[in-house]
Design an enzyme around this catalytic site. Structure first.
Site, short mmCIF file in Angstrom:
data_model
loop_
_atom_site.label_atom_id
_atom_site.label_comp_id
_atom_site.label_asym_id
_atom_site.label_seq_id
_atom_site.Cartn_x
_atom_site.Cartn_y
_atom_site.Cartn_z
N GLY A 1 5.38 4.02 -8.79
CA GLY A 1 6.18 2.93 -9.05
C GLY A 1 5.09 1.64 -8.95
O GLY A 1 5.16 0.63 -9.85
N HIS A 2 4.38 1.67 -7.85
CA HIS A 2 3.20 0.55 -8.02
C HIS A 2 2.29 0.66 -9.33
O HIS A 2 1.88 -0.24 -9.62
CB HIS A 2 2.20 0.65 -6.65
N GLY B 1 8.51 -5.25 -8.73
CA GLY B 1 9.33 -4.39 -9.15
C GLY B 1 10.77 -4.90 -9.18
O GLY B 1 11.09 -5.42 -8.29
N GLY C 1 0.87 -1.11 0.11
CA GLY C 1 -0.18 0.06 -0.07
C GLY C 1 0.94 1.29 -0.01
O GLY C 1 1.98 1.31 -0.36
P1 AMP Z 1 5.78 -2.55 -1.71
O1 AMP Z 1 4.69 -2.05 -1.48
O2 AMP Z 1 6.94 -1.67 -1.37
O3 AMP Z 1 6.00 -3.74 -1.06
O4 AMP Z 1 6.11 -2.90 -3.17
C1 AMP Z 1 5.00 -3.60 -3.92
C2 AMP Z 1 5.53 -3.74 -5.19
O5 AMP Z 1 5.91 -2.72 -5.89
C3 AMP Z 1 6.98 -4.58 -5.31
O6 AMP Z 1 7.00 -5.51 -6.39
C4 AMP Z 1 8.08 -3.56 -5.48
O7 AMP Z 1 9.16 -3.92 -6.17
C5 AMP Z 1 7.29 -2.66 -6.51
N1 AMP Z 1 7.91 -1.21 -6.47
C6 AMP Z 1 8.21 -0.39 -5.27
N2 AMP Z 1 8.72 0.66 -5.69
C7 AMP Z 1 8.91 0.51 -6.98
C8 AMP Z 1 9.50 1.55 -8.10
N3 AMP Z 1 9.88 2.69 -7.56
N4 AMP Z 1 9.48 1.01 -9.24
C9 AMP Z 1 8.89 -0.07 -9.73
N5 AMP Z 1 8.45 -0.98 -8.64
C10 AMP Z 1 8.32 -0.59 -7.50
#
Ligand code: AMP
Length: 287
Positions: free
Chosen positions: A38-39, A150, A33
């Protein structure tokens, strides 16, 4: 978009969807969340490739090695719901912790020690095992055809690829490029905790990685020298808590001593600024 909170509702909803959409492709995007672009890039890629998109939004306590980091993790369910709806998400799964980890159930552990005992896993004990566990549970529950991750969390992506292959989940993992701010900082939910000054200092992370890429392209083959160069650049620019710089093989994340022509490598780093831990990496092919 349908918001789902319980496992029972999730199972029922997906059974219905499958009955009505036989042969269609379901994509999963696991997140914690506080969604940012990026998400959203993952959601867009999933939307593009699949007939239906399911986003899970769960701040997974098992992947936090630092209780303070867990306590301070930002949450904005209202905004996330809006962003998911705007992105054309079909199902938003927002379980309570008790739902994913019933208190009276025996504890399950999943590990791939060869891959978790390095990089992030070395500095965040238990983190990667927590990631493996939640992803395995989500894959088993949702049975998606595709799941999007990501490259910003590169070790996570590699681990999940191995998890899927070792447990034969009938699922394809899609790795998506890191999305950055205009000035190059990898976007992260934790960036909201950074002061203006720390945001400025953090720009050095990407710059150092680009310089290391250039060094490799210009013929530097010694990993220790590369790490030294990277550390010097970051430390000379007020990023004085470099936790690690790693030069590793991309498929198995083995730490390298000397680079070999043609090798696919990953240069990655973790740095503290303003008490916030930031990570970034760059893929390089050795000339
Ligand atoms: P998180 O909410 O931080 O667990 O991230 C969820 C997904 O979004 C994971 O697969 C992350 O690698 C991806 N993610 C987070 N930040 C980025 C970003 N800046 N660019 C691409 N993917 C991202």
């Amino acid at each position: 978009m349908q918001t789902i909170q319980t496992i029972a509702e999730l199972i029922e909803t997906l059974a219905l969807w499958r009955r009505e959409n036989s042969g269609r492709v379901l994509a999963l995007v696991p997140t914690m969340g506080y969604l940012h672009p990026g998400h959203l890039s993952l959601l867009a890629a999933a939307r593009h490739r699949a007939d239906a998109v399911l986003v899970s939004l769960f701040v997974n306590p098992r992947q936090f090695n630092d209780p303070e980091d867990y306590r301070r993790y930002p949450i904005d369910l209202e905004q996330d719901t809006r962003l998911c709806r705007d992105a054309g998400v079909d199902f938003l799964f927002v379980p309570e912790s008790q739902e994913m980890y019933p208190q009276d159930a025996p504890e399950l552990q999943i590990d791939i020690p060869e891959l978790t005992n390095r990089l992030e896993g070395l500095y965040r004990p238990g983190h990667m095992q927590g990631v493996l566990l939640i992803c395995a549970r989500l894959f088993a529950l949702i049975r998606p055809d595709l799941a999007f991750f990501g490259k910003k969390d590169y070790q996570q992506l590699v681990l999940i690829q191995h998890l899927v292959s070792l447990l034969n989940f009938p699922l394809q993992i899609v790795g998506c490029e890191t999305i950055r701010s205009e000035r190059g900082l990898a976007l992260s939910s934790r960036n909201v905790r950074l002061s203006e000054k720390a945001l400025e200092h953090a720009l050095l992370i990407r710059r150092s990685l680009l310089i290391l890429e250039k060094e490799i392209h210009e013929g530097e083959k010694n990993a220790a020298t590369l790490k030294e160069i990277g550390k010097d650049i970051m430390e000379s620019g007020s990023l004085n808590r470099v936790e690690y710089i790693s030069v590793a093989s991309r498929d198995r994340l083995d730490e390298l001593v000397n680079l070999t022509a043609g090798e696919s490598i990953l240069v990655s780093t973790a740095v503290f600024t303003d008490g916030v831990r930031l990570i970034d990496n760059i893929e390089v092919t050795v000339p």
